[in-house]
Scaffold this motif. Structure first.
Motif, PDB file in Angstrom:
ATOM      1  N   SER A 193      45.953  37.136  41.252  1.00 39.11           N
ATOM      2  CA  SER A 193      47.317  36.835  41.682  1.00 39.11           C
ATOM      3  C   SER A 193      48.362  37.381  40.718  1.00 39.11           C
ATOM      4  O   SER A 193      49.432  36.807  40.571  1.00 39.11           O
ATOM      5  CB  SER A 193      47.498  35.325  41.848  1.00 39.11           C
ATOM      6  OG  SER A 193      47.275  34.692  40.611  1.00 39.11           O
ATOM      7  N   GLY A 194      48.048  38.458  40.073  1.00 44.98           N
ATOM      8  CA  GLY A 194      48.991  39.054  39.134  1.00 44.98           C
ATOM      9  C   GLY A 194      48.712  38.608  37.712  1.00 44.98           C
ATOM     10  O   GLY A 194      47.962  37.664  37.474  1.00 44.98           O
ATOM     11  N   ALA A 195      49.316  39.314  36.787  1.00 44.88           N
ATOM     12  CA  ALA A 195      49.098  39.028  35.372  1.00 44.88           C
ATOM     13  C   ALA A 195      49.647  37.655  35.009  1.00 44.88           C
ATOM     14  O   ALA A 195      50.697  37.249  35.500  1.00 44.88           O
ATOM     15  CB  ALA A 195      49.746  40.105  34.523  1.00 44.88           C
ATOM     16  N   THR A 196      48.941  36.979  34.159  1.00 46.85           N
ATOM     17  CA  THR A 196      49.369  35.668  33.692  1.00 46.85           C
ATOM     18  C   THR A 196      49.284  35.633  32.176  1.00 46.85           C
ATOM     19  O   THR A 196      48.434  36.291  31.587  1.00 46.85           O
ATOM     20  CB  THR A 196      48.502  34.548  34.293  1.00 46.85           C
ATOM     21  OG1 THR A 196      48.941  33.303  33.768  1.00 46.85           O
ATOM     22  CG2 THR A 196      47.036  34.726  33.993  1.00 46.85           C
ATOM     23  N   ARG A 197      50.174  34.873  31.579  1.00 47.37           N
ATOM     24  CA  ARG A 197      50.124  34.770  30.114  1.00 47.37           C
ATOM     25  C   ARG A 197      49.114  33.725  29.663  1.00 47.37           C
ATOM     26  O   ARG A 197      48.786  33.648  28.505  1.00 47.37           O
ATOM     27  CB  ARG A 197      51.503  34.479  29.544  1.00 47.37           C
ATOM     28  CG  ARG A 197      52.003  33.084  29.835  1.00 47.37           C
ATOM     29  CD  ARG A 197      53.385  32.909  29.322  1.00 47.37           C
ATOM     30  NE  ARG A 197      54.260  33.478  30.350  1.00 47.37           N
ATOM     31  CZ  ARG A 197      55.490  33.127  30.546  1.00 47.37           C
ATOM     32  NH1 ARG A 197      56.048  32.262  29.774  1.00 47.37           N
ATOM     33  NH2 ARG A 197      56.213  33.644  31.500  1.00 47.37           N
ATOM     34  N   PHE A 198      48.620  32.931  30.605  1.00 47.62           N
ATOM     35  CA  PHE A 198      47.664  31.885  30.269  1.00 47.62           C
ATOM     36  C   PHE A 198      46.250  32.410  30.511  1.00 47.62           C
ATOM     37  O   PHE A 198      45.764  32.403  31.630  1.00 47.62           O
ATOM     38  CB  PHE A 198      47.928  30.638  31.113  1.00 47.62           C
ATOM     39  CG  PHE A 198      49.329  30.123  30.963  1.00 47.62           C
ATOM     40  CD1 PHE A 198      49.747  29.536  29.782  1.00 47.62           C
ATOM     41  CD2 PHE A 198      50.233  30.276  31.991  1.00 47.62           C
ATOM     42  CE1 PHE A 198      51.050  29.085  29.625  1.00 47.62           C
ATOM     43  CE2 PHE A 198      51.536  29.815  31.843  1.00 47.62           C
ATOM     44  CZ  PHE A 198      51.945  29.217  30.670  1.00 47.62           C
ATOM     45  N   LEU A 199      45.621  32.865  29.445  1.00 46.65           N
ATOM     46  CA  LEU A 199      44.272  33.409  29.520  1.00 46.65           C
ATOM     47  C   LEU A 199      43.314  32.431  28.834  1.00 46.65           C
ATOM     48  O   LEU A 199      43.707  31.700  27.922  1.00 46.65           O
ATOM     49  CB  LEU A 199      44.202  34.774  28.845  1.00 46.65           C
ATOM     50  CG  LEU A 199      44.996  35.885  29.543  1.00 46.65           C
ATOM     51  CD1 LEU A 199      45.037  37.125  28.660  1.00 46.65           C
ATOM     52  CD2 LEU A 199      44.383  36.218  30.886  1.00 46.65           C
ATOM     53  N   PRO A 200      42.052  32.423  29.244  1.00 48.57           N
ATOM     54  CA  PRO A 200      41.069  31.533  28.601  1.00 48.57           C
ATOM     55  C   PRO A 200      40.919  31.854  27.107  1.00 48.57           C
ATOM     56  O   PRO A 200      41.218  32.956  26.659  1.00 48.57           O
ATOM     57  CB  PRO A 200      39.775  31.853  29.339  1.00 48.57           C
ATOM     58  CG  PRO A 200      40.172  32.511  30.601  1.00 48.57           C
ATOM     59  CD  PRO A 200      41.472  33.187  30.323  1.00 48.57           C
ATOM     60  N   ASN A 201      40.433  30.879  26.367  1.00 49.31           N
ATOM     61  CA  ASN A 201      40.186  31.080  24.936  1.00 49.31           C
ATOM     62  C   ASN A 201      39.214  32.240  24.742  1.00 49.31           C
ATOM     63  O   ASN A 201      38.275  32.409  25.504  1.00 49.31           O
ATOM     64  CB  ASN A 201      39.603  29.813  24.301  1.00 49.31           C
ATOM     65  CG  ASN A 201      40.619  28.707  24.223  1.00 49.31           C
ATOM     66  OD1 ASN A 201      41.819  28.960  24.201  1.00 49.31           O
ATOM     67  ND2 ASN A 201      40.143  27.474  24.174  1.00 49.31           N
ATOM     68  N   GLY A 202      39.429  33.027  23.731  1.00 44.64           N
ATOM     69  CA  GLY A 202      38.553  34.148  23.434  1.00 44.64           C
ATOM     70  C   GLY A 202      39.038  35.458  24.020  1.00 44.64           C
ATOM     71  O   GLY A 202      38.507  36.516  23.723  1.00 44.64           O
ATOM     72  N   LEU A 203      40.029  35.400  24.882  1.00 42.04           N
ATOM     73  CA  LEU A 203      40.582  36.634  25.435  1.00 42.04           C
ATOM     74  C   LEU A 203      41.912  36.838  24.793  1.00 42.04           C
ATOM     75  O   LEU A 203      42.699  37.544  24.872  1.00 42.04           O
ATOM     76  CB  LEU A 203      40.722  36.548  26.957  1.00 42.04           C
ATOM     77  CG  LEU A 203      39.424  36.496  27.741  1.00 42.04           C
ATOM     78  CD1 LEU A 203      39.720  36.437  29.241  1.00 42.04           C
ATOM     79  CD2 LEU A 203      38.568  37.705  27.467  1.00 42.04           C
TER      80      LEU A 203
END
Length: 107
Positions: free
Chosen positions: A97-107
């Motif tokens: 759904s498009g780029a998000t600033r909330f990425l999982p830990n480790g990324l």
């Protein structure tokens, strides 16, 4: 002695078969998010409100679209390169759904 020479020759031949890994620039895969105007317009035409973002990276001092980075530096999906593995995981998330600033830990 013949076996030793054969083994050395085979080693030299095999060493030429391996591809050198692409030179990776120092890059922050999170990049910055910018509004993807084309996709936003397309989604609004479908009745979906809000803005659609895309990820832009700074590579060697130049802006590069995240998908262009993946195509250029990570052409093999079976790579063991840590940067490419993270890039593929981020790409999967962003493609939903498009780029998000909330990425999982480790990324």
């Amino acid at each position: 002695m013949l076996r030793l020479i054969s083994l050395a020759a085979a080693g030299l031949l095999l060493s030429g078969c391996f591809e050198k890994e692409a030179e990776f620039p120092a890059v922050d895969l999170h990049g910055r998010l910018v509004v993807d105007q084309e996709m936003t317009t397309s989604r609004q035409a479908q009745g979906i409100q809000g803005e659609y973002f895309k990820r832009v990276l700074s590579v060697n001092g130049q802006d590069m679209d995240f998908n262009a980075f993946v195509k250029q530096y990570c052409p093999d999906t079976n790579t063991r390169n840590e940067i490419c593995i993270k890039a593929f995981r981020i790409k999967k998330i962003d493609d939903v759904s498009g780029a998000t600033r909330f990425l999982p830990n480790g990324l």
